[in-house]
Design a protein around this motif. Structure first.
Motif, PDB file in Angstrom:
ATOM      1  N   GLU A   1      57.984  36.561  50.900  1.00 25.82           N
ATOM      2  CA  GLU A   1      57.252  35.390  50.125  1.00 25.82           C
ATOM      3  C   GLU A   1      55.755  35.826  49.674  1.00 25.82           C
ATOM      4  O   GLU A   1      55.128  36.139  50.921  1.00 25.82           O
ATOM      5  CB  GLU A   1      57.283  34.107  50.918  1.00 25.82           C
ATOM      6  CG  GLU A   1      58.631  33.302  50.799  1.00 25.82           C
ATOM      7  CD  GLU A   1      58.520  32.014  51.538  1.00 25.82           C
ATOM      8  OE1 GLU A   1      58.142  31.026  50.868  1.00 25.82           O
ATOM      9  OE2 GLU A   1      58.691  31.903  52.735  1.00 25.82           O
TER      10      GLU A   1
ATOM     11  N   GLY B   1      53.574  37.810  42.539  1.00 27.49           N
ATOM     12  CA  GLY B   1      52.619  37.598  43.815  1.00 27.49           C
ATOM     13  C   GLY B   1      52.371  38.671  44.277  1.00 27.49           C
ATOM     14  O   GLY B   1      51.496  38.613  45.399  1.00 27.49           O
TER      15      GLY B   1
ATOM     16  N   LYS C   1      52.093  35.680  47.970  1.00 23.72           N
ATOM     17  CA  LYS C   1      51.156  34.795  47.533  1.00 23.72           C
ATOM     18  C   LYS C   1      49.925  35.432  46.989  1.00 23.72           C
ATOM     19  O   LYS C   1      48.939  35.156  47.313  1.00 23.72           O
ATOM     20  CB  LYS C   1      50.829  33.510  48.017  1.00 23.72           C
ATOM     21  CG  LYS C   1      52.027  32.434  48.070  1.00 23.72           C
ATOM     22  CD  LYS C   1      51.211  30.992  47.971  1.00 23.72           C
ATOM     23  CE  LYS C   1      52.446  29.878  47.768  1.00 23.72           C
ATOM     24  NZ  LYS C   1      52.720  30.213  46.364  1.00 23.72           N
TER      25      LYS C   1
ATOM     26  N   THR D   1      48.758  32.502  42.317  1.00 20.34           N
ATOM     27  CA  THR D   1      47.799  31.186  42.750  1.00 20.34           C
ATOM     28  C   THR D   1      47.033  30.899  41.623  1.00 20.34           C
ATOM     29  O   THR D   1      47.013  29.796  41.249  1.00 20.34           O
ATOM     30  CB  THR D   1      46.925  31.773  43.861  1.00 20.34           C
ATOM     31  OG1 THR D   1      47.322  32.549  44.867  1.00 20.34           O
ATOM     32  CG2 THR D   1      46.231  30.585  44.468  1.00 20.34           C
TER      33      THR D   1
END
Ligand code: SF4
Lengths: 708, 279
Positions: free
Chosen positions: A685, A616, A687, A692
């Motif tokens: 977290e 990520g 991303k 993705t």
């Protein structure tokens, strides 16, 4: 595909091996440009060609030019094993090393140009680190006067970006006095940044003046002198043409354009030249690599061969590569994707759990016959805890690991840390006492039987203010402390204390370290005795100091005491962050390799299993924050007057990611293991684009299958 | 043949001399390439200064033979912080060795194969005359060494043999000149005839095959502790406080000088002495 770039019509169809033979034939194709993607056999063809040169032209010499030492390894390994009397006629070098040596050799010619204030005095070559040391002397007063006020970088990052600007001007080929103008013209944001660019110009101008005044040669000045004075000189040209008759230039795309300029003007004088371009390379663009400029060298060669095959990847990876390089409208079957990319069925919540499952997967692979050397664990950046934790888990399972990363910080090495702390205790005149923790650590490393708790008991007697200025004599220790420490250990401590207190403050630091090692730390009972690594690290610390001393010793008033103090201070300020090793440091025996993505890519080797961590993270594609410079604006391909926009930044990120993915997949013989946890290594977290992309790839393949 | 010293291993004067001095030092330095803290204090304070001065003189003479204007070189020598360099260079310019001629090659490397082993020599100057080869080696000793000292050195054997065998015109005799910069009028010269070269060939071939045949435990520590005084591996071998030995100081000085000049510290294929300024 092979064609003559002058006639452009001789396209032949050849088998891969036949094509490699063609590329190796230096008589048939004396000036050859060989391009292709990674793992298409270009370097193997170059080795064949080198072998032909060595066996048929005994008296001529060959230069193998590479942008980075690690890329020269296949050639060196070939030469180590070839056992031919003519093997010494080959020299594997980077252009930086040629520049450095040629400036030293032709210094009297440079002197005659009166560029320096004291032209006939010897040059003082700066490394990246010693250049930072001098840049600090220039920029510190400017910062104190309020320049760079809006910049929040640490000082050493600020210094390195200032130097980077100078380097860019030299390797791209424009006057350093134009830096601010170029940076300003591409700036598209807050106007206050324009003042920062003026500050940059002020600092780099002052630094250059300082260098010319004191015969200091940072990398940028070395390149400028080489290009402008040494290279065009007739005596030099006579010498250089005699030196080499053949050139093999591999990974030209990872070099800056000044190297291409030099090669271009040189080719015509060579008996043969082979220029190799990785078509998907340019990984070092942020350091000034210019693949476009490298590709233009095709016009200076007489033949162009293009390799297309992929000798490494299995079919699923090949399919994925094909998908990546297409418009991506034709979906890949889920079965193909899941053969190429492995994801765990249950994603762990936290990063340590992820490391646990990665270690388990690696152990399973090895149990099933994969060799440890065929496995790499990759992350955009490698933190100390990641390396430590993963190596610990794997070594518990009996699996050897090797880490490969840009030079480790000197201070993070326990042996070096111990020596430096003891050095500061032995030199109270430096006025830089260690803190309680550092002293505690040093004592328990120097005397293994003195555990940190007992070391602390001793130190508490003299360090009320958290910094330790001296060690207490054992006679002064209270009884309750003495009773808790074995007499033998107290004796060792006292010997160490007396040794440190007897040090002559004017003794050169390298002599001090050498004596500390042999008279004390390597003696029986002390922590470095019979520890081979400790000796190696001590030797490296001495080399690092000697490298620092070389240019700085010529400063006015730089006696041994001054040099020791300045070295220690610079280390503490993070100016000398790296060990002596010029390239990446390899730690450990051959085994599972743990490395940053870029470092692995620059090794140019393929493995069976790649584990990708921190999926990520934006580190996979985003460039570092560089408010004082701009690698893409200070570039020969940049269009003057154009603005660098957010769209450019986003496009660059996507381009970087794609290039990295393709590069990694092309170096994978088996499978890629995508490793992710709900919370990243940083505990958040994340991303980023890679995560993705991977999720979308799997989801859309599944959807496709369901709809079928 | 053991794996320790593989077939492509390049022998040269420094590693052969190291083997002769102490087998174990050869193993640690040239096979295992073990970096180890040198006992700097034992090497006298002038060691480093002498190394830098010696290396600078070598550069100046190299530059002279490359055709750089001697006036510029004289200015550089005069501005060098160690005043000996200027004196030495002027001595050189006044000597017979400054005579320029065709077929002179400064800092020239040659390599031969002897019984399958590679043997390399990098000459300060080698010149090929029609019926003779001259090798010159510049030295900066504080005291003039005796002729016998050079006669017995591995360097004399390696240089003359490599020069003789590397050329196709096999029969040219070789003359080796040791020129001491502080004693410019007293060069030490050896003329090597065929028989002598043959003897050198035999001993060097034996020496190299011997090294390649040894097992690791046979790279023993020297039995003469005097050899350890200046060795960087003292603390590794627990050989502290041994009596000084002038010859081993000379050996370490020569190793330091050849590495500073980039003559012997290179891997095959890598040109020597290339510190990376930016990489
Ligand atoms: S210290 Fe002595 S025994 Fe050990 S390697 Fe050096 S010379 Fe040999």
């Amino acid at each position: 595909m092979i064609y003559n770039s002058l006639i452009m019509n001789g396209i032949l169809s050849l088998t891969p091996e036949r094509m490699q033979e063609q590329a190796a034939d230096f008589l048939a194709h004396p000036h050859l440009f060989l391009s292709g993607p990674a793992s298409s056999g270009k370097t193997s063809a170059a080795l064949l060609r080198l072998h032909q040169i060595l066996t048929s032209d005994f008296n001529s010499r060959t230069l193998v030019l590479v942008p980075q030492r690690s890329l020269g390894e296949p050639y060196q390994s070939f030469l180590r094993n070839v056992n031919l009397p003519s093997s010494h006629q080959v020299s594997v070098q980077t252009m930086s090393s040629i520049v450095r040596r040629m400036i030293a050799l032709f210094w009297p010619l440079i002197a005659s140009h009166q560029v320096f204030r004291h032209p006939f005095e010897p040059p003082r070559f700066l490394t990246l680190e010693t250049a930072q040391y001098y840049m600090a002397q220039i920029a510190d007063p400017l910062i104190d006067r309020g320049h760079f006020a809006t910049i929040t970088l640490t000082r050493n990052r600020l210094f390195s970006q200032l130097l980077d600007n100078l380097n860019k001007s030299a390797i791209v080929g424009f006057p350093h006095t134009e830096l601010a103008r170029r940076l300003k013209s591409a700036w598209n944001g807050d106007q206050s940044q324009l003042t920062v660019y003026d500050d940059v110009q002020l600092a780099v101008n002052a630094f250059r003046e300082f260098c010319l005044e004191h015969n200091l040669l940072d990398y940028s000045l070395q390149v400028e002198l080489f290009r402008e004075i040494v290279w065009p000189n007739e005596t030099f040209q006579r010498y250089f043409q005699n030196q080499y008759q053949h050139l093999i230039y591999d990974n030209a795309e990872e070099d800056p354009p000044y190297v291409h300029d030099i090669v271009r003007s040189w080719i015509k004088n060579l008996q043969s030249s082979l220029i190799i371009l990785d078509e998907e390379g340019g990984l070092h663009s942020f350091l000034g690599a210019d693949p476009v400029s490298a590709a233009n060298l095709v016009f200076d060669s007489t033949t162009h061969i293009r390799f297309k095959q992929n000798y490494v990847s299995p079919p699923p990876i090949k399919a994925l590569l094909g998908y990546l390089q297409s418009s991506q409208t034709q979906k890949l079957p889920h079965s193909t994707i899941s053969q190429a990319l492995i994801i765990t069925s249950k994603q762990p919540r936290f990063f340590p759990e992820l490391l646990q499952s990665v270690s388990q997967e690696i152990a399973d692979l090895i149990l099933n016959g994969t060799t440890a050397e065929q496995i790499v664990v990759l992350s955009p950046f490698l933190s100390d805890p990641l390396v430590f934790e993963l190596s610990r888990r794997l070594s518990k399972a009996g699996i050897p690991t090797q880490t490969l990363r840009p030079s480790l910080a000197l201070k993070s090495n326990p042996h070096i840390q111990t020596i430096l702390t003891l050095a500061s205790l032995a030199h109270p005149d430096w006025n830089q006492p260690p803190d309680l923790y550092q002293a505690q650590f040093a004592l328990s490393t120097a005397i293994p039987k003195l555990d940190p708790l007992r070391a602390r008991l001793i130190l508490d007697q003299t360090a009320p203010n958290k910094s330790v200025t001296s060690l207490p004599p054992i006679a002064s220790l209270p009884n309750e402390v003495v009773e808790r420490i074995p007499t033998e250990v107290l004796g060792q401590f006292e010997k160490l204390r007396l040794w440190l207190s007897s040090v002559d403050p004017s003794e050169p630091l390298d002599y001090f370290i050498s004596r500390l090692f042999s008279e004390l730390l390597a003696q029986p009972g002390y922590g470095f005795a019979d520890v081979q690594e400790a000796g190696e690290h001590t030797a490296r610390l001495i080399q690092s100091y000697q490298k620092f001393k070389r240019p700085v010793a010529a400063d006015q008033g730089a006696d041994a005491a001054y040099l020791g103090r300045e070295y220690y201070k610079s280390l503490n300020q993070g100016l000398l962050s790296a060990l002596y090793l010029p390239d990446e440091e390899i730690v450990g025996e051959p085994g599972v390799l743990i490395a940053p993505v870029l470092t692995f890519l620059m090794q140019n080797r393929a493995v069976e299993h790649q584990f990708w961590l921190n999926l990520g993270s934006k580190g996979w594609y985003e460039r570092l924050e560089q408010p004082l410079t701009h690698p893409y604006v200070l570039n020969r391909q940049w269009q003057p007057g154009k603005k660098w926009t957010t769209d450019d930044e986003l496009a660059l990120g996507r381009f970087n990611l794609e290039r990295t993915l393709i590069g990694l997949l092309r170096r994978c013989r088996g499978q890629v293991h995508l490793c992710t946890s709900d919370y990243s290594e940083a505990g958040i977290e994340e991303k980023g684009l890679l995560l993705t992309w991977a999720q979308n790839l799997f989801r859309s393949a599944l959807r496709e299958e369901e709809s079928d | 043949m053991t794996e320790l010293v593989p077939a492509g291993f390049v022998f040269h004067q420094s590693n052969l001399q190291a083997f002769r001095t102490c087998r174990h030092s050869f193993l640690l330095r040239y096979v295992r390439k073990l970096p180890w803290p040198a006992p700097l204090a034992a090497r006298t304070s002038s060691f480093e200064k002498d190394l830098v001065a010696g290396s600078t003189l070598h550069s100046l003479i190299h530059q002279y033979f490359l055709g750089i204007n001697p006036e510029l070189l004289i200015s550089c020598a005069a501005n060098f912080p160690d005043s000996r360099v200027s004196v030495w260079f002027n001595n050189f310019l006044g000597s017979q060795y400054a005579k320029l001629a065709a077929n002179q090659y400064p800092e020239h490397t040659l390599q031969i194969t002897l019984n399958g082993s590679l043997l390399l020599a990098k000459f300060d100057l080698i010149s090929f005359e029609e019926d003779l080869i001259h090798i010159c080696d510049w030295k900066t000793s504080r005291v003039l060494p005796k002729r016998q000292f050079f006669q017995d050195r591995i360097q004399t054997m390696v240089y003359t043999l490599v020069a003789a065998r590397a050329q196709s015109q096999a029969s040219r005799p070789v003359v080796m000149h040791y020129w001491e910069a502080s004693f410019p009028e007293q060069p030490i010269i050896f003329e090597m005839d065929k028989a002598q070269l043959l003897r050198y060939e035999e001993s060097l071939t034996d020496l190299m095959s011997n090294i390649q045949s040894l097992e690791i435990e046979e790279f023993e520590r020297t039995s003469d502790p005097k050899k350890c005084t200046y060795c960087e591996y003292q603390s590794y071998c627990s050989r502290w406080g041994t009596e000084a030995d002038g010859e081993s100081l000379y050996d370490w000085f020569e190793i330091g000088l050849s590495e500073l000049d980039g003559k012997t510290n290179n891997e095959p294929g890598e040109f020597p002495g290339t510190p990376l300024a930016y990489n």
